[in-house]
Design an enzyme around this catalytic site. Structure first.
Site, PDB file in Angstrom:
ATOM      1  N   ASN A   1       0.467   1.681   1.959  1.00 57.75           N
ATOM      2  CA  ASN A   1      -0.034   1.428   3.323  1.00 57.75           C
ATOM      3  C   ASN A   1      -1.181   0.415   3.363  1.00 57.75           C
ATOM      4  OD1 ASN A   1      -2.029   3.227   2.367  1.00 57.75           O
ATOM      5  ND2 ASN A   1      -2.444   3.945   4.435  1.00 57.75           N
TER       6      ASN A   1
ATOM      7  N   GLU B   1      -7.941  10.163  -3.329  1.00 65.26           N
ATOM      8  CA  GLU B   1      -8.078  10.010  -1.871  1.00 65.26           C
ATOM      9  C   GLU B   1      -6.720  10.343  -1.282  1.00 65.26           C
ATOM     10  OE1 GLU B   1      -7.790   9.411   1.617  1.00 65.26           O
ATOM     11  OE2 GLU B   1      -7.533   7.292   1.115  1.00 65.26           O
TER      12      GLU B   1
ATOM     13  N   CYS C   1      -4.556   6.335   6.350  1.00 65.25           N
ATOM     14  CA  CYS C   1      -5.202   7.620   6.025  1.00 65.25           C
ATOM     15  C   CYS C   1      -6.215   7.958   7.102  1.00 65.25           C
ATOM     16  CB  CYS C   1      -5.930   7.527   4.701  1.00 65.25           C
ATOM     17  SG  CYS C   1      -4.864   7.102   3.362  1.00 65.25           S
TER      18      CYS C   1
HETATM   19  C1  UN1 Z   1      -6.225   3.804   4.315  1.00 68.13           C
HETATM   20  O1  UN1 Z   1      -5.625   4.055   5.336  1.00 68.13           O
HETATM   21  O2  UN1 Z   1      -5.965   4.435   3.275  1.00 68.13           O
HETATM   22  O3  UN1 Z   1     -10.821   2.114   7.625  1.00 68.13           O
HETATM   23  C2  UN1 Z   1      -7.263   2.745   4.214  1.00 68.13           C
HETATM   24  C3  UN1 Z   1      -9.679   1.673   7.634  1.00 68.13           C
HETATM   25  C4  UN1 Z   1      -9.299   0.598   6.650  1.00 68.13           C
HETATM   26  C5  UN1 Z   1      -8.833   1.209   5.370  1.00 68.13           C
HETATM   27  C6  UN1 Z   1      -7.757   2.249   5.519  1.00 68.13           C
HETATM   28  N1  UN1 Z   1     -10.440  -0.248   6.428  1.00 68.13           N
HETATM   29  O4  UN1 Z   1      -8.829   2.083   8.427  1.00 68.13           O
END
Ligand code: UN1
Length: 498
Positions: A155, A253, A287
């Site tokens: 992603n 993570e 995420c």
């Molecule tokens: C992710 O979805 O694992 O803060 C990373 C954010 C991006 C990074 C997402 N700078 O949504």
């Protein structure tokens, strides 16, 4: 024929500075069009062994290169990424589906990380501190851990790889990297850039393949000292337990169930913008994506109305087209999961206000698309309010007070990101204290983390480590305490102190 910006149509592993063929491979499919973009190797344990051997040999010399010189390579990496930003961004959209504007943002995140971590080459600070005895000097310093294994998701295939590999490299480690098989082109581009920037052979090695083959071999390899993983909670748990048995350091993570809280005094128009961007941007496949909205009951109806109205303007399609705001879903498994949760939401008694279906007709027939979806009247304990969906689905839960909003926010097993829209300064400070997530936003959505701050979360999101920020260095270094006694006699700590 290879796609524009990519010299090959068959990728190869990159081990000890050489591109290496692997017998088996699989197609990488553009989720917007169904077309094959490139073929990616499906490697076995042998490739991991070769990559680790190369990394292990290279590490001895790399660790002796002064950190400011290691950093010079990262400055050059950053410069090259900047120069090739458009080309890389287009390839990212082709393999991942995210819209071009977001792809550019992701590549920029990698560029920022390069320059930030290059700066660490002249810091990597430890402490000097007084010793408790006369004529004795004490300090702490960071030492590299050795060979680092990084396992990155589809992603954010370039940004997350930079969060992990750049701190590892600047700190004097070497890397074995398993990119997601859905998005290997970003690894190919990074390898080309590392080579052009003059990174010595063996400092970065890429092995493509599945988690069950390549990932598993990395996790169990005795010469890999650290595993840094971003991905699903199930896989993360099993990596943690396998690493635990070997006393291997592991940084995880593993997603979120992030909420936007909208209080009764909020700027509703701004909250709507924040929700739409963080729930439906990247088709909800972050995420950090917002998948719950916790709304004060006094503004619930107004928020629902405005969200439904604004959702009509979300253009869905191939992210290479300028007008498109929401791209496709990564693959069939992703589509099935989203469909399953929409059904669960209906069965649980939440009210579907918008969307709810896959899009298979006409221009959408060849790609994988799902309508931006909004449920309301959800309760905090429903599965759609508790479990990660990883798609464009958001559920509204209404609450009667600030305290209840915080309680609902904290009632999930994840703890990555949260947000509150309010104009009340007292609520702002109470919220940033009480929201139990690793990232908190005030008057902004749940996405948009910057690379010089720690990225990660509490509870089921992680295991106490952070990606990016100066904190990432803790994953890739060991603290060493050094005592130099210049008294010329034996001085016993804790004993020879008057
Ligand atoms: C992710 O979805 O694992 O803060 C990373 C954010 C991006 C990074 C997402 N700078 O949504």
């Amino acid at each position: 024929m290879a796609v524009e910006g990519l010299k090959v149509d068959q990728l190869q592993n990159f081990i000890n500075g050489e591109f290496v063929d692997v017998k088996e491979s699989t197609a990488v499919i553009n989720p917007a069009t169904g077309e094959t973009v490139v073929n990616v190797p499906l490697s076995s344990k042998d490739s991991v062994d070769a990559a680790v051997a190369s990394a292990k040999t290279a590490q001895k010399e790399w660790a002796l290169v002064p950190a400011p010189q290691r950093a010079e390579v990262l400055y050059e990496v950053g410069r090259l990424m900047k120069e090739k930003k458009e080309e890389i961004s287009r390839l990212l959209t082709m393999e991942n589906g995210k819209v071009l504007e977001e792809a550019r943002g992701e590549v920029q995140e990698g560029i920022d990380m390069a320059f930030y971590m290059a700066g660490e080459g002249r810091r990597l600070f430890g402490h000097t501190t007084p010793a408790e005895l006369q004529n004795k000097f004490a300090m702490s310093q960071r030492a590299p851990v050795g060979v680092v294994g990084i396992i990155t998701p589809w992603n954010f295939p370039i940004a997350i790889a930079t969060w992990k590999s750049f701190p590892a490299i600047v700190a004097g480690n070497t890397v074995v990297w398993k990119p997601a098989t859905e998005t290997p082109i970003m690894a190919q581009k990074m390898v080309e850039i590392f080579e052009e920037a003059g990174l010595p052979k063996g400092v970065i090695n890429v092995v493509y393949g599945s988690g069950s083959q390549v990932g598993d071999a990395m996790v169990h390899h005795p010469d890999i000292q650290v595993i840094s993983f971003t991905g699903s909670n199930d896989v993360g748990r099993s990596i943690a337990s396998d690493c635990g048995k070997q006393l291997k350091k592991v940084s995880l993570e593993m997603g979120g169930k992030n909420a936007v809280i909208v209080m009764d005094d909020a700027d509703i128009e701004l909250a709507v913008e924040g929700i739409l961007w963080s729930a439906f941007g990247t088709s909800g496949q972050r995420c950090t994506a917002c998948s719950r909205v916790i709304v004060h009951e006094d503004v619930k109806e107004e928020l629902e109305k405005r969200l439904v109205e604004q959702m009509k303007h979300l253009t869905i399609g191939n992210g290479l087209e300028d007008s498109v705001k929401v791209g496709p879903i990564i693959n069939d498994a992703g589509m099935e999961k989203i469909e399953k949760y929409v059904q669960i939401g209906k069965d649980e008694g939440a009210t579907l206000l918008a969307g709810g279906s896959p899009m298979n007709e006409g221009e959408y027939a060849e790609g994988k698309y799902f309508e931006p979806t909004l449920f309301t009247d959800a309760t905090a304990d429903m599965r759609i309010s508790q479990e990660e969906i990883f798609g464009p689905v958001v559920s509204l839960i209404s609450v009667g007070s600030f305290e209840e909003a915080i309680e609902v926010n904290n009632s999930v097993t994840f703890g990555l990101s949260s947000s509150i829209f309010t104009k009340d300064v007292n609520q702002v400070f109470a919220a940033q204290r009480d929201l139990d997530t690793g990232i908190v936003y005030v008057n902004a959505g749940t996405t948009g983390a910057e690379i010089h701050l720690p990225f990660g979360g509490t509870k089921g999101t992680g295991n106490g480590h952070r990606d990016s920020g100066v904190q990432a260095l803790d994953v890739f270094t060991e603290w060493k305490a050094v005592y130099v006694d210049y008294s010329g006699k034996l001085q016993r700590a804790q004993i020879d102190v008057d």
